[in-house]
Design an enzyme around this catalytic site. Structure first.
Site, PDB file in Angstrom:
ATOM      1  N   TYR A 130       0.850  -1.190   0.000  1.00 25.90           N
ATOM      2  CA  TYR A 130       0.000   0.000   0.000  1.00 25.90           C
ATOM      3  C   TYR A 130       0.882   1.235   0.000  1.00 25.90           C
ATOM      4  O   TYR A 130       1.571   1.518   0.981  1.00 25.90           O
ATOM      5  CB  TYR A 130      -0.925  -0.026   1.218  1.00 25.90           C
ATOM      6  CG  TYR A 130      -1.869   1.143   1.355  1.00 25.90           C
ATOM      7  CD1 TYR A 130      -2.198   1.981   0.282  1.00 25.90           C
ATOM      8  CD2 TYR A 130      -2.480   1.411   2.583  1.00 25.90           C
ATOM      9  CE1 TYR A 130      -3.073   3.033   0.430  1.00 25.90           C
ATOM     10  CE2 TYR A 130      -3.363   2.464   2.748  1.00 25.90           C
ATOM     11  CZ  TYR A 130      -3.654   3.277   1.674  1.00 25.90           C
ATOM     12  OH  TYR A 130      -4.531   4.334   1.816  1.00 25.90           O
ATOM     13  N   LYS A 158      -2.102  -1.628  -3.600  1.00 29.23           N
ATOM     14  CA  LYS A 158      -2.974  -0.466  -3.757  1.00 29.23           C
ATOM     15  C   LYS A 158      -2.092   0.743  -3.966  1.00 29.23           C
ATOM     16  O   LYS A 158      -1.288   1.098  -3.104  1.00 29.23           O
ATOM     17  CB  LYS A 158      -3.849  -0.264  -2.522  1.00 29.23           C
ATOM     18  CG  LYS A 158      -4.729   0.989  -2.612  1.00 29.23           C
ATOM     19  CD  LYS A 158      -5.453   1.277  -1.303  1.00 29.23           C
ATOM     20  CE  LYS A 158      -6.239   2.596  -1.398  1.00 29.23           C
ATOM     21  NZ  LYS A 158      -6.868   2.953  -0.105  1.00 29.23           N
ATOM     22  N   VAL A 201      -9.554   0.520  -4.721  1.00 30.45           N
ATOM     23  CA  VAL A 201      -9.964   0.689  -3.322  1.00 30.45           C
ATOM     24  C   VAL A 201     -10.185   2.176  -3.149  1.00 30.45           C
ATOM     25  O   VAL A 201      -9.227   2.955  -3.124  1.00 30.45           O
ATOM     26  CB  VAL A 201      -8.896   0.163  -2.345  1.00 30.45           C
ATOM     27  CG1 VAL A 201      -9.325   0.411  -0.903  1.00 30.45           C
ATOM     28  CG2 VAL A 201      -8.642  -1.320  -2.578  1.00 30.45           C
TER      29      VAL A 201
END
Length: 293
Positions: A130, A158, A201
């Site tokens: 992330y 992400k 997301v």
């Protein structure tokens, strides 16, 4: 993870306590509107304002209610805390862990790569990298991600940089791996999908899950032009609930749409009348758009 999922907000009551009943209702609310997976304890979940026990309980409640995969945020500045949170999330029912780049101290790319390898080696569930430089001032470079994608327990990433050029470079460097690359910036969802991303997301999926679902479905049907047009139509609302008014604004917009979002936790403060009016205008525009979804 493929498709779209919200970094699910955490409903708190007026006293700041976790509202488990509202959280259960919220899972149903977003699932009914087509999300493909859920991300409790992400940035928009106010996870950094929660205790470790509250985060674990939140993940447990979401996993109990969900009929879609659960990607739980478990990252902290240090490996020990991250692994403890990841173990707890797995025990609570999470399918995978979203691990933010270590923050507070500065780390170079070699250190970040070594850290993620150590976490992935010990994690009981697949790990998603992330990168969210707006919050951490740390960016995972495409070359680093390409090397990490070769790890058997690193399943994806992400990317919340909003940089489509870097996103494409990361795609190029992970093309030969079994690796999901999802975008974390709602304003570029259509472009990221067209470039080869597997999903998103997105804070936008908390307040307008119908829109993010429609964007992904348009892409899946081969109509990337439609996906980009729908993305463009949501840019102002997305900006308002992220960069402009933040989590209090996001929760206000969700409540206006009937979602059981609850209150924001201190030190967040409620938005003022001017912000509410601006968000009401953006929501009215979205209601007009819904006819085209």
């Amino acid at each position: 993870m493929h498709g779209t999922g919200p970094p699910l907000v955490t409903p708190f009551d007026a006293d700041g306590a976790l509202d488990e009943a509202a959280l259960r209702d919220l899972v149903g609310w977003v699932e009914d509107r087509g999300v493909d997976f859920l991300v409790p304890c992400g940035s928009n979940s106010e996870a950094e304002l929660m205790t470790a026990e509250e985060r674990t309980r939140t993940i447990e409640v979401v996993a109990e209610e969900a009929s879609v995969p659960v990607l739980a945020g478990t990252g902290s500045p240090g490996k020990r805390e991250t692994l403890a949170a990841t173990d707890a999330a797995a025990d609570a029912g999470a399918d995978a862990a979203l691990v933010v780049t270590p923050f507070y101290y500065g780390h170079d790319q070699a250190t970040l790569e070594a850290y993620y390898r150590e976490v992935a080696d010990e994690s009981p569930v697949p790990v998603y990298l992330y990168s969210v430089p707006v919050f951490t001032d740390v960016t995972l470079e495409p070359e680093t991600v390409g090397r990490l994608a070769e790890h058997p327990n690193v399943a994806g990433m992400k990317d919340s940089s909003g940089d489509i050029g870097a996103f494409q470079r990361t795609l190029d460097r992970t093309a030969d791996a079994d690796f999901d690359l999802v975008v974390g910036a709602g304003g570029v969802l259509g472009q990221a999908l067209a470039a080869g991303g597997t999903g998103g997301v997105l804070a936008l999926a908390n307040v307008a899950p119908e829109a993010t679902t429609a964007i992904y479905e348009a892409h899946a049907a081969g109509d990337d032009e439609c996906a980009r047009e729908l993305t463009a139509a949501c840019v102002e609302l997305n900006h308002a609930i992220t960069a402009e008014y933040g989590i209090p604004g996001l929760k206000y917009a969700m409540r206006r749409r009937g979602a059981p979002a609850g209150h924001a936790r201190s030190p967040h403060r409620p938005i003022d009348a001017e912000a509410k009016a601006a968000l009401d205008d953006h929501l009215a525009d979205f209601e007009d758009l819904r006819g085209d979804l």
